[in-house]
Motif scaffolding. Structure first.
Motif, mmCIF file in Angstrom:
data_model
loop_
_atom_site.group_PDB
_atom_site.id
_atom_site.type_symbol
_atom_site.label_atom_id
_atom_site.label_comp_id
_atom_site.label_asym_id
_atom_site.label_seq_id
_atom_site.Cartn_x
_atom_site.Cartn_y
_atom_site.Cartn_z
ATOM 1 N N ARG A 1 0.866 -1.186 0.000
ATOM 2 C CA ARG A 1 0.000 0.000 0.000
ATOM 3 C C ARG A 1 0.899 1.231 0.000
ATOM 4 N NH1 ARG A 1 -5.504 -0.780 1.686
ATOM 5 N NH2 ARG A 1 -5.549 1.067 2.994
ATOM 6 N N HIS A 2 0.398 2.308 -0.578
ATOM 7 C CA HIS A 2 1.207 3.519 -0.695
ATOM 8 C C HIS A 2 1.195 4.302 0.613
ATOM 9 C CE1 HIS A 2 0.208 2.654 -4.969
ATOM 10 N NE2 HIS A 2 1.467 2.998 -5.130
ATOM 11 N N ASP A 3 2.346 4.850 0.966
ATOM 12 C CA ASP A 3 2.418 5.704 2.143
ATOM 13 C C ASP A 3 2.099 7.147 1.743
ATOM 14 O OD1 ASP A 3 4.686 6.751 0.934
ATOM 15 O OD2 ASP A 3 6.098 5.819 2.322
ATOM 16 N N ASN B 1 -2.469 3.162 -8.400
ATOM 17 C CA ASN B 1 -2.588 4.515 -7.861
ATOM 18 C C ASN B 1 -3.996 4.835 -7.363
ATOM 19 O OD1 ASN B 1 0.095 5.099 -8.308
ATOM 20 N ND2 ASN B 1 -0.268 5.984 -10.338
ATOM 21 N N GLY C 1 3.624 8.483 -1.352
ATOM 22 C CA GLY C 1 3.365 7.788 -2.597
ATOM 23 C C GLY C 1 4.242 6.582 -2.837
ATOM 24 N N ARG C 2 5.061 6.182 -1.855
ATOM 25 C CA ARG C 2 5.920 5.017 -2.005
ATOM 26 C C ARG C 2 5.127 3.755 -1.714
ATOM 27 N NH1 ARG C 2 10.509 6.569 2.194
ATOM 28 N NH2 ARG C 2 8.583 6.728 3.400
ATOM 29 N N LEU C 3 5.351 2.713 -2.498
ATOM 30 C CA LEU C 3 4.681 1.437 -2.265
ATOM 31 C C LEU C 3 5.435 0.700 -1.162
ATOM 32 C CD1 LEU C 3 2.363 -0.388 -3.261
ATOM 33 C CD2 LEU C 3 4.065 -1.550 -4.702
ATOM 34 N N ARG C 4 4.787 0.538 -0.020
ATOM 35 C CA ARG C 4 5.410 -0.110 1.134
ATOM 36 C C ARG C 4 4.819 -1.493 1.349
ATOM 37 N NH1 ARG C 4 7.749 3.627 4.531
ATOM 38 N NH2 ARG C 4 8.707 1.760 5.437
#
Length: 339
Positions: free
Chosen positions: A232-234, A327, A237-240
């Protein structure tokens, strides 16, 4: 400590009564039920004798050295007593289980510092003995009346009485509208029931959440995945890495195997091995997985243990969301349901 030693009129140590998982809230019956919210914390029995206090985990391990502020709070009660409840830590508007785990620091010298910076509370929901009288054979309704009287006369800082209701409608509100605060579900207890150490006759209904996540990796093979590694994005906007699913059903393995593509070397946002702590497992280990192109969105069923951008427990795969792009996944969107 000898198992024959007693404190406050009850043999020490004792095992707590346990709740088993149910699909829906029980209601009705001749005796009726009491409902309590299930908080995200550590189960704890507290013993106050004449000259000492003992805090004990569900596994009968001592907890007192980690929570000196709770030891002090129980010591301020004016009678010998054995209490059952939950150690919790409230932080930034919700129960924070990860911060609570930080209180279990191996260095005893850190206990006082952590008690000041990350203070815990003891949410009490039962009393097993009072003034050297064993109350376990009494029905829950009678024990709760004794507890309310005790904490109504004196409530030291750090002790909190557990909310309770006999109306199932109130319990359903706890299930569906308070998951963001870290309420995991509801425990139902028969009003006429005695306390049976180690017994499993209470029942708990967990709040379930549906949420979307991006598939960033798999366990097994890409063409026949056994489980999914979810992202999920933080806020940036980073995919964590957000967690994983449990084992996939056969039909889902075939469906996802036809959709997922292996990621090219060096083009994936995650490391090739993920710390097990990202999945709520014992820290210090690495989980090997296969990276896939993070382009597939799935819907999962989870409990409320989502904190610090991850689920502590495995989720359950529900379906592929072909209508969504990565997104489109809003990290704030989770829908609660009662059971």
């Amino acid at each position: 400590m000898s198992r024959t030693q007693t404190m406050a009129g009850i043999e020490y140590p004792t095992r707590p009564m346990i709740a088993v998982t149910a699909e829906r809230l029980p209601a009705g019956g001749q005796a009726g039920f009491a409902y309590e919210p299930k908080f995200d914390g550590f189960r704890c029995l507290a013993y106050r004798g004449r000259d000492r206090v003992v805090l004990q985990s569900r596994q009968q391990r001592p907890l007192g050295r980690y929570f000196p502020e709770i030891v002090d709070a129980v010591a301020r009660l004016d009678t010998s007593v054995v209490l059952d409840g939950e150690l919790v830590l409230w932080r930034e508007g919700r129960f924070d289980f990860t911060a609570l785990q930080q209180r279990l620091h191996p260095a005893g010298s850190r206990a006082g510092v952590l008690a000041a910076t990350l203070p815990a509370s003891y949410v009490v929901f039962d009393v097993l003995a009072l003034d050297h009288r064993d109350l376990r054979a009494q029905p829950y309704a009678a024990r709760r009346a004794v507890l309310d009287d005790l904490l109504g006369r004196q409530l030291p800082d750090g002790l909190v009485p557990m909310p309770v209701a006999t109306d199932p409608a109130v319990a359903r509100v706890w299930l569906t509208e308070h998951s963001a605060a870290g309420i995991e579900g509801v425990v139902a207890k028969r009003l006429d029931q005695p306390y049976r150490p180690g017994g499993r006759t209470w029942c708990k209904v967990r709040t379930r959440l549906t949420a979307e996540a991006v598939v960033g990796g798999v366990l097994g093979s890409v063409t026949r995945p056994e489980a999914l590694i979810l992202g999920r994005h933080d806020a940036r906007g980073r995919l964590r890495v957000a967690g994983r699913t449990g084992p996939l059903p056969a039909a889902a393995r075939a469906e996802l195997g036809a959709l997922l593509l292996p990621a090219a070397a060096g083009e994936h946002p995650w490391p090739v091995a993920i710390p097990s702590s990202r999945f709520g497992q014992r820290p210090g280990e690495l989980v090997d997985y296969l990276q896939v192109v993070p382009a597939t969105v799935v819907e999962v069923d989870a409990d409320t243990s989502f904190e610090r951008d991850r689920w502590r427990h495995a989720t359950r795969f529900l379906r592929v969301r072909a209508d969504l792009q990565p997104n489109d996944v809003d990290p704030r969107t989770r829908t609660a349901s009662a059971g």
